[in-house]
Design a protein around this motif. Sequence first.
Motif, PDB file in Angstrom:
ATOM      1  N   ASP A 122       0.915  -1.220   0.046  1.00 59.48           N
ATOM      2  CA  ASP A 122      -0.079  -0.014  -0.024  1.00 59.48           C
ATOM      3  C   ASP A 122       0.835   1.117   0.033  1.00 59.48           C
ATOM      4  OD1 ASP A 122      -2.604  -1.135   0.075  1.00 59.48           O
ATOM      5  OD2 ASP A 122      -2.774  -1.159   2.240  1.00 59.48           O
ATOM      6  N   TRP A 123       1.923   1.344   1.060  1.00 63.51           N
ATOM      7  CA  TRP A 123       2.938   2.481   0.824  1.00 63.51           C
ATOM      8  C   TRP A 123       3.386   2.732  -0.661  1.00 63.51           C
ATOM      9  CZ3 TRP A 123       8.355   2.106   1.025  1.00 63.51           C
ATOM     10  CH2 TRP A 123       9.029   3.211   1.296  1.00 63.51           C
ATOM     11  N   MET A 124       3.780   1.535  -1.266  1.00 62.64           N
ATOM     12  CA  MET A 124       4.201   1.705  -2.724  1.00 62.64           C
ATOM     13  C   MET A 124       3.231   2.243  -3.746  1.00 62.64           C
ATOM     14  SD  MET A 124       6.842  -1.567  -2.715  1.00 62.64           S
ATOM     15  CE  MET A 124       7.619  -1.061  -4.448  1.00 62.64           C
ATOM     16  N   ALA A 125       1.991   1.770  -3.640  1.00 59.64           N
ATOM     17  CA  ALA A 125       0.890   1.943  -4.530  1.00 59.64           C
ATOM     18  C   ALA A 125       0.070   3.237  -4.438  1.00 59.64           C
ATOM     19  CB  ALA A 125       0.178   0.737  -4.576  1.00 59.64           C
ATOM     20  N   LEU A 126      -0.069   3.527  -3.066  1.00 64.22           N
ATOM     21  CA  LEU A 126      -1.060   4.850  -2.817  1.00 64.22           C
ATOM     22  C   LEU A 126      -0.363   6.028  -3.154  1.00 64.22           C
ATOM     23  CD1 LEU A 126      -3.173   3.100  -0.128  1.00 64.22           C
ATOM     24  CD2 LEU A 126      -3.514   3.124  -2.408  1.00 64.22           C
ATOM     25  N   GLY A 127      -1.211   7.135  -3.203  1.00 65.51           N
ATOM     26  CA  GLY A 127      -0.679   8.215  -3.595  1.00 65.51           C
ATOM     27  C   GLY A 127      -0.110   9.201  -2.450  1.00 65.51           C
ATOM     28  N   HIS A 128       0.502  10.166  -2.874  1.00 69.76           N
ATOM     29  CA  HIS A 128       1.355  10.951  -1.930  1.00 69.76           C
ATOM     30  C   HIS A 128       0.151  11.391  -1.004  1.00 69.76           C
ATOM     31  CE1 HIS A 128       4.748  10.745  -3.975  1.00 69.76           C
ATOM     32  NE2 HIS A 128       4.363  11.164  -5.105  1.00 69.76           N
ATOM     33  N   SER A 129      -0.907  11.754  -1.195  1.00 69.20           N
ATOM     34  CA  SER A 129      -1.976  12.491  -0.312  1.00 69.20           C
ATOM     35  C   SER A 129      -2.514  11.410   0.760  1.00 69.20           C
ATOM     36  CB  SER A 129      -3.226  12.854  -0.946  1.00 69.20           C
ATOM     37  OG  SER A 129      -3.854  11.695  -1.662  1.00 69.20           O
ATOM     38  N   ARG A 130      -2.103  10.125   0.597  1.00 64.58           N
ATOM     39  CA  ARG A 130      -2.531   9.071   1.648  1.00 64.58           C
ATOM     40  C   ARG A 130      -1.149   8.473   2.215  1.00 64.58           C
ATOM     41  NH1 ARG A 130      -6.548   4.790  -1.118  1.00 64.58           N
ATOM     42  NH2 ARG A 130      -6.600   4.128   0.978  1.00 64.58           N
ATOM     43  N   GLY A 131      -0.089   9.205   1.952  1.00 65.96           N
ATOM     44  CA  GLY A 131       1.349   8.749   2.682  1.00 65.96           C
ATOM     45  C   GLY A 131       1.963   7.756   1.766  1.00 65.96           C
ATOM     46  N   GLY A 132       1.411   7.423   0.601  1.00 60.88           N
ATOM     47  CA  GLY A 132       2.438   6.506  -0.266  1.00 60.88           C
ATOM     48  C   GLY A 132       3.292   7.025  -1.350  1.00 60.88           C
ATOM     49  N   LEU A 133       4.129   6.381  -1.893  1.00 60.41           N
ATOM     50  CA  LEU A 133       4.870   6.766  -2.969  1.00 60.41           C
ATOM     51  C   LEU A 133       4.216   6.992  -4.246  1.00 60.41           C
ATOM     52  CD1 LEU A 133       7.762   4.151  -2.301  1.00 60.41           C
ATOM     53  CD2 LEU A 133       7.632   6.661  -1.401  1.00 60.41           C
ATOM     54  N   GLY A 134       3.106   6.398  -4.593  1.00 59.55           N
ATOM     55  CA  GLY A 134       2.108   6.884  -5.680  1.00 59.55           C
ATOM     56  C   GLY A 134       2.651   5.947  -7.053  1.00 59.55           C
ATOM     57  N   PHE A 135       3.270   4.764  -6.792  1.00 62.09           N
ATOM     58  CA  PHE A 135       3.434   4.097  -7.949  1.00 62.09           C
ATOM     59  C   PHE A 135       2.210   3.642  -8.772  1.00 62.09           C
ATOM     60  CE2 PHE A 135       7.841   2.886  -5.799  1.00 62.09           C
ATOM     61  CZ  PHE A 135       8.319   4.389  -6.297  1.00 62.09           C
ATOM     62  N   GLY A 136       1.171   3.383  -8.147  1.00 60.96           N
ATOM     63  CA  GLY A 136       0.009   2.850  -8.566  1.00 60.96           C
ATOM     64  C   GLY A 136      -0.085   1.401  -8.379  1.00 60.96           C
TER      65      GLY A 136
END
Length: 263
Positions: free
Chosen positions: A217-231
Amino acid sequence: MTTEHLLDDRSRVPLRIMANKVPEVTAYFWIIKVLTTGMGETASDLLAKLLGPVPAVGLGGLALAASLALQFAVRRYVAWVYWTAVVMVSVFGTMAADVLHVGLGVPYTLSTPFFLVVLAAVFALWYAVERTLSIHGIRTRRREVFYWAAVLATFALGTAAGDLTATVGLGYLGSAVLFAVAICLPAVAHRGGVLSAVPAFWTAYVITRPLGASLADWMALGHSRGGLGFGLGPVTLAWTAAIACFVGYLAVSRRDTSALDAV
């Protein structure tokens, strides 16, 4: 925890109807297990986004049934068959936890203890019937049913627990760090003689789920949700490729069957 630490109850195993149906517990086992949990997390979310929650759950259920039917059909451990079933359990277990929260509005503070009770009930019934929870006694159809019921319950529990920590302020990276530390505790307790091999194994097994899911989840989710935003798509594909590489290596090298072949 390695295979030799989990063989303490072989003398109690009944007539060997078939070869053991699970792999030897090595570093490869734990690496692939964490990868399947992360891949299951993002694949479940991706399918729900593309197909909608109801069709995704239906498709996941059919895929799980097909993979388990194949796993039950083979007479011994086959790497790609076993790990395909684990992946499908991961995807469907994630969906089961998400349906309770998103579909039915059950908070993680309730679903986490609920799945904990479900897992405890599976273990209690398994032990009452078989007098062992060792994964190295999976040589009868009944024990195989108990084993996969426990695996499914651990994935649902781990999903709910991981989402709970992520939503109470830790975030996905913080949750990953928390569970990375937590997964070391059973091994330390076992080494110190505080916890025997079988409960240490199952405790670590449960923790792999929120660990892998939090990382994915950290890798996939967007910056607004605390992730790296890879999708969701790229992360699912990357983790699937990693699983395929490790399982392919084990299928060729048989590094996860050497001790089992000697049984």
